[in-house]
Design a protein around this motif. Sequence first.
Motif, PDB file in Angstrom:
ATOM      1  N   TYR B  54       0.836  -1.209   0.000  1.00 49.80           N
ATOM      2  CA  TYR B  54       0.000   0.000   0.000  1.00 49.80           C
ATOM      3  C   TYR B  54       0.870   1.258   0.000  1.00 49.80           C
ATOM      4  O   TYR B  54       0.675   2.172  -0.814  1.00 49.80           O
ATOM      5  N   ARG B  58       1.427   4.075  -2.863  1.00 51.10           N
ATOM      6  CA  ARG B  58       0.958   5.425  -2.543  1.00 51.10           C
ATOM      7  C   ARG B  58       2.082   6.449  -2.702  1.00 51.10           C
ATOM      8  O   ARG B  58       1.873   7.549  -3.187  1.00 51.10           O
ATOM      9  N   GLU B  84      -9.338  -4.418   1.016  1.00 46.35           N
ATOM     10  CA  GLU B  84      -9.396  -3.069   1.616  1.00 46.35           C
ATOM     11  C   GLU B  84      -8.110  -2.302   1.313  1.00 46.35           C
ATOM     12  O   GLU B  84      -8.132  -1.126   0.955  1.00 46.35           O
ATOM     13  N   ALA B  85      -6.982  -2.985   1.474  1.00 38.32           N
ATOM     14  CA  ALA B  85      -5.682  -2.335   1.245  1.00 38.32           C
ATOM     15  C   ALA B  85      -5.430  -2.122  -0.245  1.00 38.32           C
ATOM     16  O   ALA B  85      -5.006  -1.039  -0.669  1.00 38.32           O
ATOM     17  N   ARG B  88      -7.409   0.557  -2.184  1.00 40.89           N
ATOM     18  CA  ARG B  88      -6.950   1.899  -1.782  1.00 40.89           C
ATOM     19  C   ARG B  88      -5.566   2.223  -2.344  1.00 40.89           C
ATOM     20  O   ARG B  88      -5.185   3.383  -2.433  1.00 40.89           O
ATOM     21  N   GLN B 118     -16.547   3.644  -1.577  1.00 43.47           N
ATOM     22  CA  GLN B 118     -16.168   4.283  -0.299  1.00 43.47           C
ATOM     23  C   GLN B 118     -14.996   5.238  -0.481  1.00 43.47           C
ATOM     24  O   GLN B 118     -14.935   6.311   0.103  1.00 43.47           O
ATOM     25  N   VAL B 119     -14.027   4.800  -1.298  1.00 43.77           N
ATOM     26  CA  VAL B 119     -12.783   5.550  -1.441  1.00 43.77           C
ATOM     27  C   VAL B 119     -12.958   6.757  -2.362  1.00 43.77           C
ATOM     28  O   VAL B 119     -12.214   7.732  -2.280  1.00 43.77           O
TER      29      VAL B 119
END
Lengths: 98, 302
Positions: B54, B58, B84-85, B88, B118-119
Amino acid sequence: MQLKHPAVAGTLESSDVQVTIHPNNGMGLDIRIESIVKAQFGDAILETVEEVLASFGIAEALVRINDKGALDWVIRARMQAAICRGADCSFDWKGEDA
Amino acid sequence: MEQRVSLKRTSLYVSGSSPANINEAVFYNEDCIVYDLEDSVPTSEKDTARLIVYNALRYQRPADKYVIIRVNGIYSEFLDEDLEASVRARPDALRIPKVESAEEVQKISAKVAEIESQVGIEVGSIELWCNIESYLGVINALEIASADPRVVALALGAEDYTASMKAQRTKQGLEMFYARNALLIACRAAGVDAIDMVFSDIDDLEGLREDVSMARNLGFDGKTAIHPRQIDTINSFFTPSKKEINYALRVLAAVEEGKRLNKGAVALDGSMIDKPVELRALTTIAQARAAGIKIGGENHAG
């Protein structure tokens, strides 16, 4: 977030960092950095460590950093993992959406 | 179904538990990097591997690579947090191990959509590569490839497939011949890319050459690499030759001329040019351009 017990994350391989974190109740933050590039990047490493601790709301901890030339994002990831392990919690992924 | 053209000649696995390998991977010539959360990561390190991948994406996402994250298996306890990770981290695609049915793909797609929403990522923007690694996956390859608009590639996994078949792995790979063809037919029918299996012996470059030559001749769009030293060999087989590029240009010129003269059918060198021939020519040119080859007086890669 409350640290419950000591925890370790990361390795001593090149480009990695080993983070050891202990609860330090009532004694504030004690951050010690050992790095092969401490002269050049010690301040930047400290800044990242403090930033991650603050993002978890941790104001009391003993943190030992044994850095083997890790980039900033590796230090960040290993810190996050060590804190989650020490606090017995999962990483708050939804918190990244803010 | 319309087939798409893209460059997926090589996809290199890098372990999510190795910052050194992640740092090095960007300097090789692979088209796709597969950040692995599955087999290369010990169970005790799944939590840190997610955070490593992640944060790597990023803060240091490679600009010129197609970025893939291989998550843990569909029935694994790690999958939900992997998603989830991984979503994102905004990869180009997720690679799903051991897919055996359309329903599995649709469940993953729905979970990805929920997190994308959501993101604040456009829903549907993260693509899926499905690893086909069992006889059931091969039998159901077409329904898997057609299961969801996110699916852009199927990738063959030989080790688990041969285990499921009680077959022996050999360098010649005859035990994989049917699976390779079955997967290819499904990919062509569904209009997705077909990615060939790993060649496991990293010291045998001659064996790799024979294996990748077979894959290219069968029709695969690319091959998974298990070690950086395999990348240039694989790329060389999936980069069109000058002869192939020249032929493709002649095909496309003939098609254009046919359109200009309003001809219903076009021939080149005595053979009719039908739609599949035109598509192969377009693919050749797109692959050549993406590989940086200058075509027809171009002064830059288009």
